[in-house]
Design a protein around this motif. Sequence first.
Motif, PDB file in Angstrom:
ATOM      1  N   PHE A 118      27.878  47.627  32.230  1.00  0.00           N
ATOM      2  CA  PHE A 118      28.877  46.460  31.688  1.00  0.00           C
ATOM      3  C   PHE A 118      30.386  46.911  30.670  1.00  0.00           C
ATOM      4  O   PHE A 118      31.077  47.086  31.631  1.00  0.00           O
ATOM      5  CB  PHE A 118      28.244  45.715  30.434  1.00  0.00           C
ATOM      6  N   HIS A 163      33.536  47.736  33.643  1.00  0.00           N
ATOM      7  CA  HIS A 163      34.714  46.738  32.962  1.00  0.00           C
ATOM      8  C   HIS A 163      36.340  47.320  32.369  1.00  0.00           C
ATOM      9  O   HIS A 163      37.021  46.684  33.195  1.00  0.00           O
ATOM     10  CB  HIS A 163      34.254  45.269  32.174  1.00  0.00           C
ATOM     11  N   PHE A 172      29.978  35.282  38.708  1.00  0.00           N
ATOM     12  CA  PHE A 172      30.758  36.209  38.600  1.00  0.00           C
ATOM     13  C   PHE A 172      31.396  36.373  40.190  1.00  0.00           C
ATOM     14  O   PHE A 172      32.727  36.967  40.167  1.00  0.00           O
ATOM     15  CB  PHE A 172      29.473  37.306  38.684  1.00  0.00           C
TER      16      PHE A 172
HETATM   17 CU1  C2O Z   1      31.524  41.179  34.970  1.00  0.00          CU
HETATM   18 CU2  C2O Z   1      32.790  38.976  32.142  1.00  0.00          CU
HETATM   19  O1  C2O Z   1      31.425  39.651  33.491  1.00  0.00           O
END
Ligand code: C2O
Length: 354
Positions: A120, A124, A271
């Motif tokens: 995650f 990002h 998403f």
């Molecule tokens: Cu990829 Cu805030 O999600």
Amino acid sequence: APITAPDISTCVPSSSGFDPENTVRTKACCPPATSKPIKKIEFPNDRATRIRPAAHTVSKEYIVKYKSAIEAMRCLPDDHRHSFVSQAKIHCAYCNGGYVTQVASGFPKIELQIHNAWLFFPFHRWYLYFYERILGKLINDPTFALPYWNWDNPAGMTLPEFFEEDGKANPAFDAYRDCNHRPPATVDLNYAGNDISVHSCGQQISTNMIAMYRQMVTNAGDPLSFFGGKYSAGDDAGDPSVGSIEAGCHAAVHRWVSNPRMPNNEDMGNFYSAGYDPVFYVHHANVDRMWKLWKEMGIKGHIEPPEPDWLNASYVFYNENIELVRVYNKDCVQLEKLKYNYQVVPIPWKYSRP
Ligand code: C2O
């Protein structure tokens, strides 16, 4: 083995995580292919470090610049790799079954999902890194930095004003938001779909502070609690262990901004559509900042996962020169190398141990 993501030629239309009969955004999220070989990341040799400012502190001039960058992105044809739509689709492809297979990792039947586990934060970080550089390129400003929504600070707990309609077709405005959560509403970092009306603004602020302390300290004492559980090639995305921030304030803010009357909680609440709201990237800049703050707390245990499967996991993105680049988790750990950082502001929740 680490997740090696993805072979973009294997991408298929997205199909999971939303009601496919009732979409307001496209399900065809695959990026345009390229015939050129995938490049290795070259670290930027920018002279200046881009400093991402707290959104509630920015000047009028900065807002004009930010809006003109978003506007330029919106003006590109949708199929351009830098277009607003192409950037939004990246999230949809990586998160809603666009890569139904982990082909590149040697598991042709398992869906790739970069949420709900330890990919995650790094995914990002890279996503925003390229998005920011593309925006800077579009306005010819090599120092351009994204703002961050400083929702962990009482001064920043409303949606930043520059996202609001201003009568002049604001490119940062998005129609699919919860109109009850426009400024001056105070964000609820525990939001789970219900407004708790008994809360005065002051109570909401202290509840938020306590949530931050819990997610950054109490429940985040080791790499996997903070980043999320292990996720390697062949692992099923259906068996998640979500990190403290991802599960907590990150998800709460997504829901709080989104329109609950839309069939899939567009835009921020799903998403597949989240990347269509410019708030997404400004929200995620603050999420990314949490990684930096967590590291800087100097607490033993506040380190990146040392496992090779985390360090060597990789993704591909189109960079600001429209080259497809493969990037690794291990290469985004040091912000100095990526030539961006965050404006320093007070961190009041540090003193909110319950
Ligand atoms: Cu990829 Cu805030 O999600």
